[in-house]
Design a protein around this motif. Structure first.
Motif, PDB file in Angstrom:
ATOM      1  N   TYR A   1       0.839  -1.191   0.000  1.00 42.35           N
ATOM      2  CA  TYR A   1       0.000   0.000   0.000  1.00 42.35           C
ATOM      3  C   TYR A   1       0.881   1.251   0.000  1.00 42.35           C
ATOM      4  CZ  TYR A   1      -4.235  -2.664   0.973  1.00 42.35           C
ATOM      5  OH  TYR A   1      -5.303  -3.524   0.882  1.00 42.35           O
TER       6      TYR A   1
ATOM      7  N   ARG B   1      -9.386  11.588  11.293  1.00 48.76           N
ATOM      8  CA  ARG B   1      -8.284  12.033  12.150  1.00 48.76           C
ATOM      9  C   ARG B   1      -8.862  12.563  13.445  1.00 48.76           C
ATOM     10  NH1 ARG B   1      -2.954  13.353  11.271  1.00 48.76           N
ATOM     11  NH2 ARG B   1      -3.241  12.977   9.044  1.00 48.76           N
TER      12      ARG B   1
ATOM     13  N   GLY C   1      -2.373  12.529   5.064  1.00 50.63           N
ATOM     14  CA  GLY C   1      -3.770  12.914   5.119  1.00 50.63           C
ATOM     15  C   GLY C   1      -4.695  12.041   4.306  1.00 50.63           C
ATOM     16  N   LYS C   2      -4.176  10.971   3.741  1.00 52.68           N
ATOM     17  CA  LYS C   2      -4.990  10.075   2.917  1.00 52.68           C
ATOM     18  C   LYS C   2      -4.975   8.666   3.479  1.00 52.68           C
ATOM     19  CE  LYS C   2      -5.583  13.281  -0.263  1.00 52.68           C
ATOM     20  NZ  LYS C   2      -6.919  13.895  -0.516  1.00 52.68           N
ATOM     21  N   GLY C   3      -5.975   7.882   3.064  1.00 54.32           N
ATOM     22  CA  GLY C   3      -5.961   6.476   3.427  1.00 54.32           C
ATOM     23  C   GLY C   3      -4.997   5.706   2.540  1.00 54.32           C
ATOM     24  N   PRO C   4      -4.562   4.531   2.973  1.00 52.29           N
ATOM     25  CA  PRO C   4      -3.658   3.712   2.147  1.00 52.29           C
ATOM     26  C   PRO C   4      -4.342   3.293   0.853  1.00 52.29           C
ATOM     27  CG  PRO C   4      -3.742   2.921   4.409  1.00 52.29           C
ATOM     28  CD  PRO C   4      -4.858   3.894   4.258  1.00 52.29           C
TER      29      PRO C   4
ATOM     30  N   LEU D   1      -4.087   0.656  -2.418  1.00 49.22           N
ATOM     31  CA  LEU D   1      -3.463  -0.573  -2.895  1.00 49.22           C
ATOM     32  C   LEU D   1      -2.620  -0.279  -4.127  1.00 49.22           C
ATOM     33  CD1 LEU D   1      -3.216  -3.676  -2.694  1.00 49.22           C
ATOM     34  CD2 LEU D   1      -5.211  -3.815  -4.207  1.00 49.22           C
TER      35      LEU D   1
ATOM     36  N   LEU E   1      -9.424   4.158  10.374  1.00 49.28           N
ATOM     37  CA  LEU E   1      -9.688   3.835   8.972  1.00 49.28           C
ATOM     38  C   LEU E   1     -10.602   2.625   8.871  1.00 49.28           C
ATOM     39  CD1 LEU E   1      -5.963   4.116   8.403  1.00 49.28           C
ATOM     40  CD2 LEU E   1      -7.441   5.307   6.800  1.00 49.28           C
TER      41      LEU E   1
ATOM     42  N   GLN F   1       0.700   5.356   0.908  1.00 48.99           N
ATOM     43  CA  GLN F   1      -0.097   6.322   1.663  1.00 48.99           C
ATOM     44  C   GLN F   1       0.553   7.700   1.615  1.00 48.99           C
ATOM     45  OE1 GLN F   1      -0.528   5.714   5.941  1.00 48.99           O
ATOM     46  NE2 GLN F   1      -2.609   6.543   5.891  1.00 48.99           N
TER      47      GLN F   1
ATOM     48  N   PHE G   1      -9.291   0.984   1.337  1.00 45.76           N
ATOM     49  CA  PHE G   1      -9.410   1.790   2.535  1.00 45.76           C
ATOM     50  C   PHE G   1     -10.157   3.090   2.272  1.00 45.76           C
ATOM     51  CE2 PHE G   1      -6.891  -0.155   5.889  1.00 45.76           C
ATOM     52  CZ  PHE G   1      -6.237  -1.159   5.195  1.00 45.76           C
ATOM     53  N   GLY G   2     -10.864   3.507   3.306  1.00 43.86           N
ATOM     54  CA  GLY G   2     -11.457   4.826   3.281  1.00 43.86           C
ATOM     55  C   GLY G   2     -10.394   5.884   3.539  1.00 43.86           C
ATOM     56  N   PRO G   3     -10.793   7.160   3.485  1.00 48.84           N
ATOM     57  CA  PRO G   3      -9.829   8.250   3.653  1.00 48.84           C
ATOM     58  C   PRO G   3      -9.378   8.455   5.098  1.00 48.84           C
ATOM     59  CG  PRO G   3     -12.030   9.111   3.372  1.00 48.84           C
ATOM     60  CD  PRO G   3     -12.125   7.633   3.141  1.00 48.84           C
TER      61      PRO G   3
END
Lengths: 115, 114
Positions: free
Chosen positions: A36, B110, A41-44, A46, B92, A38, B105-107
């Protein structure tokens, strides 16, 4: 046995160079190994994944090399670009009754590609 | 790939309060997962949430602290209860399918606890 060990913790590469990140696992029940990417500020997201029945998988500039006997796998980023600067996580999962689908993540590698 | 949204995207909360995080997927999925990512750290699985059954928690995480709901195949919530500053993390959700290992995954949410 559930650990996935990732190295290095951080990596600095010049633009156009090859970035290599390594992971090792212990649990032989693992049969799926994704990587992954990343950004802050973002999600991982794929990037690429491999199963143990192949030793290498390539998608564009990204290649996974897999060594089943050594229980190791690595991510190679060819022609690294500043836009590749991010944190990379390896992971593993298996289909055993105790961990169906859940991912075990490595510690992460922060990659910086210098222009 | 599935499109996943989370609400709120970020929040600042006071110690002792609770926050419920929502995860919405644009398609029906069998398996949903909740992860925690502490500052500068890797991702740790909190629990697996399958529709129609109780969530399965990982070692170190308990239902009283992190209650989870999964009312249907496109939605789940995670509540962080009685928060302390140590709960400050990114939370997450991810989704996967029964016949695929791929997880999206979602964003993330936080969370900062003061």
């Amino acid at each position: 046995q559930q650990q996935v060990k990732q190295s290095p913790q951080s990596l600095i590469v010049q633009k156009g160079g090859i970035s290599i990140i390594n992971c090792a696992y212990e649990n032989t029940a693992f049969d799926y190994f994704p990587w992954y990417q990343q950004f802050p500020g973002k999600g991982p997201a794929l990037l690429i994944a491999i199963r143990p029945d192949v030793s290498e998988k390539k998608e564009g500039r990204f290649t996974i090399s897999f060594n089943k006997s050594a229980k190791q796998f690595s991510l190679h980023i060819m022609d690294s670009q500043p836009g590749d600067s991010a944190t990379y996580f390896c992971a593993a999962s298996g289909k055993s009754s105790s961990n169906t689908g859940k991912l075990i993540f490595g510690q992460g590698t922060t990659l910086q590609v210098k222009p | 790939s599935a499109v996943i949204s989370q609400k709120p995207s970020r929040d600042i909360c006071q110690r002792g309060t609770s926050l419920t995080i929502q995860c919405q997927v644009d398609s029906q999925v069998t398996m949903m997962f909740w992860y925690r990512q502490q500052p500068g750290q890797s991702l740790t699985l909190i629990a697996t949430a399958n529709q129609g059954s109780e969530a399965t928690y990982e070692s170190g995480f308990v239902i009283d602290k992190f209650p989870i709901s999964r009312p249907n195949l496109t939605f789940s919530t995670l509540t962080v209860s009685n928060m302390s500053p140590e709960d400050s993390s990114i939370y997450l959700c991810s989704v996967g399918g029964t016949y695929t290992d791929t997880q999206y995954f979602g964003p993330g949410t936080r969370l900062t606890v003061l």
